[in-house]
Design a protein around this motif. Structure first.
Motif, PDB file in Angstrom:
ATOM      1  N   ALA A 101       7.285 -23.562 -31.173  1.00 55.91           N
ATOM      2  CA  ALA A 101       7.878 -23.563 -29.827  1.00 55.91           C
ATOM      3  C   ALA A 101       9.376 -23.314 -29.914  1.00 55.91           C
ATOM      4  N   ASP A 102      10.044 -23.979 -30.897  1.00 56.60           N
ATOM      5  CA  ASP A 102      11.477 -23.750 -31.090  1.00 56.60           C
ATOM      6  C   ASP A 102      11.751 -22.303 -31.486  1.00 56.60           C
ATOM      7  N   ALA A 103      10.911 -21.782 -32.378  1.00 55.87           N
ATOM      8  CA  ALA A 103      11.078 -20.388 -32.804  1.00 55.87           C
ATOM      9  C   ALA A 103      10.874 -19.447 -31.632  1.00 55.87           C
ATOM     10  N   ASN A 104       9.858 -19.714 -30.815  1.00 55.11           N
ATOM     11  CA  ASN A 104       9.627 -18.864 -29.634  1.00 55.11           C
ATOM     12  C   ASN A 104      10.815 -18.939 -28.678  1.00 55.11           C
ATOM     13  N   LYS A 105      11.367 -20.153 -28.503  1.00 54.64           N
ATOM     14  CA  LYS A 105      12.543 -20.308 -27.629  1.00 54.64           C
ATOM     15  C   LYS A 105      13.717 -19.525 -28.202  1.00 54.64           C
ATOM     16  N   VAL A 154      13.171 -15.892 -27.554  1.00 56.91           N
ATOM     17  CA  VAL A 154      13.456 -15.575 -26.141  1.00 56.91           C
ATOM     18  C   VAL A 154      14.960 -15.540 -25.907  1.00 56.91           C
ATOM     19  N   ASP A 155      15.688 -16.536 -26.468  1.00 61.82           N
ATOM     20  CA  ASP A 155      17.150 -16.552 -26.320  1.00 61.82           C
ATOM     21  C   ASP A 155      17.766 -15.303 -26.946  1.00 61.82           C
ATOM     22  N   PHE A 156      17.274 -14.940 -28.131  1.00 55.49           N
ATOM     23  CA  PHE A 156      17.788 -13.757 -28.825  1.00 55.49           C
ATOM     24  C   PHE A 156      17.511 -12.493 -28.014  1.00 55.49           C
TER      25      PHE A 156
END
Length: 193
Positions: free
Chosen positions: A61-65, A68-70
């Motif tokens: 989830a952190d990686a997906n966030k 998305v931020d990137f």
């Protein structure tokens, strides 16, 4: 003895049954301990796997966030780049217009210059050179500035109306101005060599 044989057989059977029961109990207890250890190991593995999956899902989830931020940053950078390109294009268009206007002005000045006679061109060049010399001397030589003012007053008054003594003063002052100009011109020529 028959009675004792029955008791002995019954005792032997009882001892054998008791031995079998104790052996059975010991084996059952060993199996129970083994299966409990297996069950504990299985439960530990399941718990570890559950924690790992839960932890990894949080990491995912952190990686997906982060992804998305990137991606949002990339979109913002692309937007900024487009705005920058637009400004650069506008500046370049403005610069091209100015260069074109400057080229047209140069061309017009060149055409105007070429339309002049040779004497006019020569007079203009000498006038520009004399103007540079005069400007420099007016700023940097007080004697020349005073002589220049005197000459301007006489020019306004008119040279024809000068008395003989005034005319001699005029000639002397004019000669001194010419000397100062010649000295300055000579110093320029020596610097250029």
């Amino acid at each position: 003895m028959k009675k004792n044989i029955g008791k002995i057989i019954t005792g032997v059977i009882a001892v054998v049954l008791l031995a079998v029961s104790v052996t059975e109990f010991v084996l059952w207890n060993n199996d129970k301990t083994y299966y409990e250890a297996q069950l504990n190991e299985y439960q530990t593995a399941v718990q570890s796997l559950t924690e790992s999956v839960t932890g990894k899902s949080a990491d995912v989830a952190d990686a997906n966030k982060s992804i998305v931020d990137f991606k949002n940053q990339i979109v913002q950078m692309q937007s900024d780049l487009e705005a920058y390109k637009k400004v650069v294009d506008e500046i370049n268009a403005e610069r091209e217009e100015k260069n074109k206007a400057l080229e047209e002005k140069k061309k017009a000045e060149e055409d105007e210059w070429n339309a002049l006679s040779e004497n006019q061109q020569k007079a203009i060049l000498e006038g520009k050179e004399r103007s540079k010399i005069t400007s420099y001397l007016l700023k940097n030589n007080e004697e020349y500035a005073n002589l220049y003012l005197y000459m301007r007053e006489l020019a306004d008054k008119g040279l024809v109306e000068l008395k003989s003594s005034e005319y001699k003063t005029y000639k002397a002052n004019k000669a001194r101005m010419n000397e100062i100009e010649a000295e300055y011109k000579a110093s320029l020529d020596s610097e250029n060599e």
